[in-house]
Motif scaffolding. Structure first.
Motif, PDB file in Angstrom:
ATOM      1  N   GLN A  69     -30.145 -10.520  69.217  1.00 10.40           N
ATOM      2  CA  GLN A  69     -31.059 -11.613  69.565  1.00 10.40           C
ATOM      3  C   GLN A  69     -31.704 -11.411  70.929  1.00 10.40           C
ATOM      4  O   GLN A  69     -32.476 -12.257  71.381  1.00 10.40           O
ATOM      5  N   GLY A  70     -31.374 -10.305  71.598  1.00 10.96           N
ATOM      6  CA  GLY A  70     -31.998  -9.974  72.869  1.00 10.96           C
ATOM      7  C   GLY A  70     -31.292 -10.500  74.099  1.00 10.96           C
ATOM      8  O   GLY A  70     -31.791 -10.331  75.218  1.00 10.96           O
ATOM      9  N   ASP A  71     -30.113 -11.111  73.931  1.00 13.62           N
ATOM     10  CA  ASP A  71     -29.365 -11.641  75.068  1.00 13.62           C
ATOM     11  C   ASP A  71     -28.372 -10.579  75.554  1.00 13.62           C
ATOM     12  O   ASP A  71     -27.194 -10.595  75.209  1.00 13.62           O
ATOM     13  N   VAL A  72     -28.867  -9.665  76.375  1.00 16.76           N
ATOM     14  CA  VAL A  72     -28.056  -8.531  76.814  1.00 16.76           C
ATOM     15  C   VAL A  72     -26.881  -8.982  77.675  1.00 16.76           C
ATOM     16  O   VAL A  72     -25.753  -8.486  77.524  1.00 16.76           O
ATOM     17  N   ASP A  73     -27.126  -9.904  78.597  1.00 17.15           N
ATOM     18  CA  ASP A  73     -26.050 -10.364  79.486  1.00 17.15           C
ATOM     19  C   ASP A  73     -24.886 -10.933  78.695  1.00 17.15           C
ATOM     20  O   ASP A  73     -23.713 -10.623  78.973  1.00 17.15           O
ATOM     21  N   GLN A  74     -25.182 -11.767  77.730  1.00 16.33           N
ATOM     22  CA  GLN A  74     -24.130 -12.372  76.911  1.00 16.33           C
ATOM     23  C   GLN A  74     -23.420 -11.316  76.081  1.00 16.33           C
ATOM     24  O   GLN A  74     -22.190 -11.332  75.941  1.00 16.33           O
ATOM     25  N   ALA A  75     -24.180 -10.391  75.532  1.00 10.18           N
ATOM     26  CA  ALA A  75     -23.593  -9.331  74.706  1.00 10.18           C
ATOM     27  C   ALA A  75     -22.612  -8.492  75.510  1.00 10.18           C
ATOM     28  O   ALA A  75     -21.499  -8.197  75.056  1.00 10.18           O
ATOM     29  N   VAL A  76     -23.016  -8.106  76.707  1.00 10.85           N
ATOM     30  CA  VAL A  76     -22.143  -7.287  77.565  1.00 10.85           C
ATOM     31  C   VAL A  76     -20.913  -8.077  77.987  1.00 10.85           C
ATOM     32  O   VAL A  76     -19.798  -7.547  78.030  1.00 10.85           O
ATOM     33  N   ALA A  77     -21.101  -9.366  78.292  1.00 13.41           N
ATOM     34  CA  ALA A  77     -19.970 -10.201  78.707  1.00 13.41           C
ATOM     35  C   ALA A  77     -18.919 -10.281  77.602  1.00 13.41           C
ATOM     36  O   ALA A  77     -17.710 -10.157  77.864  1.00 13.41           O
ATOM     37  N   TYR A  78     -19.359 -10.460  76.369  1.00 16.18           N
ATOM     38  CA  TYR A  78     -18.417 -10.489  75.253  1.00 16.18           C
ATOM     39  C   TYR A  78     -17.724  -9.140  75.096  1.00 16.18           C
ATOM     40  O   TYR A  78     -16.512  -9.064  74.870  1.00 16.18           O
ATOM     41  N   GLY A  79     -18.496  -8.072  75.204  1.00 13.05           N
ATOM     42  CA  GLY A  79     -17.921  -6.744  75.040  1.00 13.05           C
ATOM     43  C   GLY A  79     -16.907  -6.404  76.116  1.00 13.05           C
ATOM     44  O   GLY A  79     -15.828  -5.857  75.822  1.00 13.05           O
ATOM     45  N   GLN A  80     -17.227  -6.735  77.354  1.00 12.96           N
ATOM     46  CA  GLN A  80     -16.304  -6.449  78.455  1.00 12.96           C
ATOM     47  C   GLN A  80     -15.019  -7.250  78.317  1.00 12.96           C
ATOM     48  O   GLN A  80     -13.921  -6.721  78.576  1.00 12.96           O
ATOM     49  N   ARG A  81     -15.129  -8.500  77.918  1.00 12.55           N
ATOM     50  CA  ARG A  81     -13.921  -9.314  77.770  1.00 12.55           C
ATOM     51  C   ARG A  81     -13.016  -8.746  76.677  1.00 12.55           C
ATOM     52  O   ARG A  81     -11.788  -8.745  76.807  1.00 12.55           O
ATOM     53  N   ALA A  82     -13.608  -8.249  75.602  1.00 12.27           N
ATOM     54  CA  ALA A  82     -12.810  -7.669  74.517  1.00 12.27           C
ATOM     55  C   ALA A  82     -12.020  -6.456  75.000  1.00 12.27           C
ATOM     56  O   ALA A  82     -10.896  -6.210  74.535  1.00 12.27           O
ATOM     57  N   LEU A  83     -12.572  -5.697  75.936  1.00  9.90           N
ATOM     58  CA  LEU A  83     -11.892  -4.504  76.443  1.00  9.90           C
ATOM     59  C   LEU A  83     -10.767  -4.831  77.414  1.00  9.90           C
ATOM     60  O   LEU A  83      -9.929  -3.967  77.696  1.00  9.90           O
ATOM     61  N   ARG A  84     -10.723  -6.056  77.910  1.00 10.08           N
ATOM     62  CA  ARG A  84      -9.733  -6.409  78.942  1.00 10.08           C
ATOM     63  C   ARG A  84      -8.429  -6.970  78.380  1.00 10.08           C
ATOM     64  O   ARG A  84      -7.530  -7.291  79.151  1.00 10.08           O
ATOM     65  N   GLY A  85      -8.305  -7.105  77.094  1.00 12.45           N
ATOM     66  CA  GLY A  85      -7.112  -7.733  76.532  1.00 12.45           C
ATOM     67  C   GLY A  85      -5.847  -6.943  76.808  1.00 12.45           C
ATOM     68  O   GLY A  85      -5.851  -5.707  76.859  1.00 12.45           O
TER      69      GLY A  85
END
Length: 325
Positions: A261-277
């Motif tokens: 949908q073009g929301d890069v900031d939100q996409a990266v935020a979700y991706g980074q949080r998934a990697l921190r578990g």
């Protein structure tokens, strides 16, 4: 019998004698159930150590004088523990060890006459194949497992694994066939007594698989809806995550939708949080994260936050397998 100096009744009585009390078997069953329930949230290495330790204890018990029923009970509990240890080994990236343990679980299930254990061993093979890009292998393993245990909970999960493979192959019709088959089987099964057990399939777990399929198929609205349901089901009232690995993949799904949908900031935020578990299944996490990275690279290759996320993803991918050997 004459040579033994014993009568028939005495021989049969001796065959039914045992050095093992029922209390020991009950305690073992409770412990196995507990460990299977801790899969979602306990540290991987800790669970691996404890699971292997209990398998060692069962080996010792098998050396004692046992009745046939007790022998089968021990093999069954060993089968469930082997399945658990194999899952954890694969989560840690130890593919070779996980496959050896999976084969041992299959053998134990067959020897104990426990079709569901054998079915879960096939399910693990389907999962291994899926995360390694062998989608046809996933389908073959799924069909083999359903043949072995057609009327059990694992058959539902095997259908879901097949659906995930068909989604990646790009066959929308087969995805829907497999998902419909899984839902139908799930509706016919009684609601499980303990949904915390990793080897139990409940409606929330099936939503997790459907989410994955619709993300791959580009059905963003459905994928997002399922992802939010997965996170809600996997988080308790206090905010503690009961299912951190499922929640991580749900956040990656939300990230993929945001990226499209073009929301890069939100996409990266979700991706980074998934990697921190703290509790991760490395192969599954990498498979889904690479799907997000592909969307980000295609649409925003020069974005600094995207590059930072890709660097973090490469760091996770380069981690060596963890073992307690």
């Amino acid at each position: 019998m004459a040579a033994t100096g014993m009568g028939t009744l005495e021989i049969v009585s001796r065959m039914r004698m045992s050095d093992l009390g029922q209390g020991t078997l009950d305690a073992l069953a409770i412990t196995t159930e507990r460990l299977c329930c801790e899969y979602a949230s306990s540290p991987s290495l800790q669970l691996q150590v404890e699971g292997r330790a209990w398998l060692g204890r069962i080996t010792g018990l098998l050396d004692q004088r046992l009745t046939l029923a007790q022998h089968r009970e021990l093999l069954m509990q060993a089968g469930w523990l082997a399945l658990l240890v194999g899952c954890v080994e694969y989560d840690l990236g130890d593919k070779r060890g996980a496959e050896a343990t999976r084969r041992a679980a299959m053998s134990l299930g067959n020897e104990a006459g426990q079709a569901e254990i054998s079915g879960w061993a096939h399910e693990m093979q389907a999962w291994y194949c899926l995360t390694q890009g062998d989608y046809r292998g996933t389908i073959v393993a799924g069909e083999a497992g359903q043949h072995v245990a057609p009327n059990s909970g694992v058959a539902v999960q095997l259908a879901a694994q097949r659906a995930k493979a068909w989604a990646r192959i790009g066959d929308r019709r087969q995805v829907e066939v497999a998902l419909d088959q899984g839902r139908s089987m799930l509706e016919q099964l009684p609601y499980p007594d303990n949904i915390e057990n990793h080897f139990v399939v409940d409606p929330a777990k099936f939503d997790f698989y459907a989410m994955d399929c619709y993300r791959i198929l580009g059905e963003d609205r459905l994928a997002e809806t399922y992802a939010r349901h997965v996170i809600e089901a996997g988080t308790d009232f206090s905010g503690r995550e009961r299912s951190p690995m499922r929640n991580a993949e749900a956040r990656i799904t939300l990230g993929v939708v945001a990226a499209r949908q073009g929301d890069v900031d939100q996409a990266v935020a979700y991706g980074q949080r998934a990697l921190r578990g703290d509790r991760q299944s490395i192969p599954s996490l990498l498979m889904c994260s690479r799907e997000l990275s592909a969307v980000l690279q295609e649409r925003n290759p020069d974005n600094a936050e995207v590059r930072d996320y890709l660097d973090n993803l490469r760091d996770v991918a380069s981690l060596p397998a963890q073992t307690n050997d």
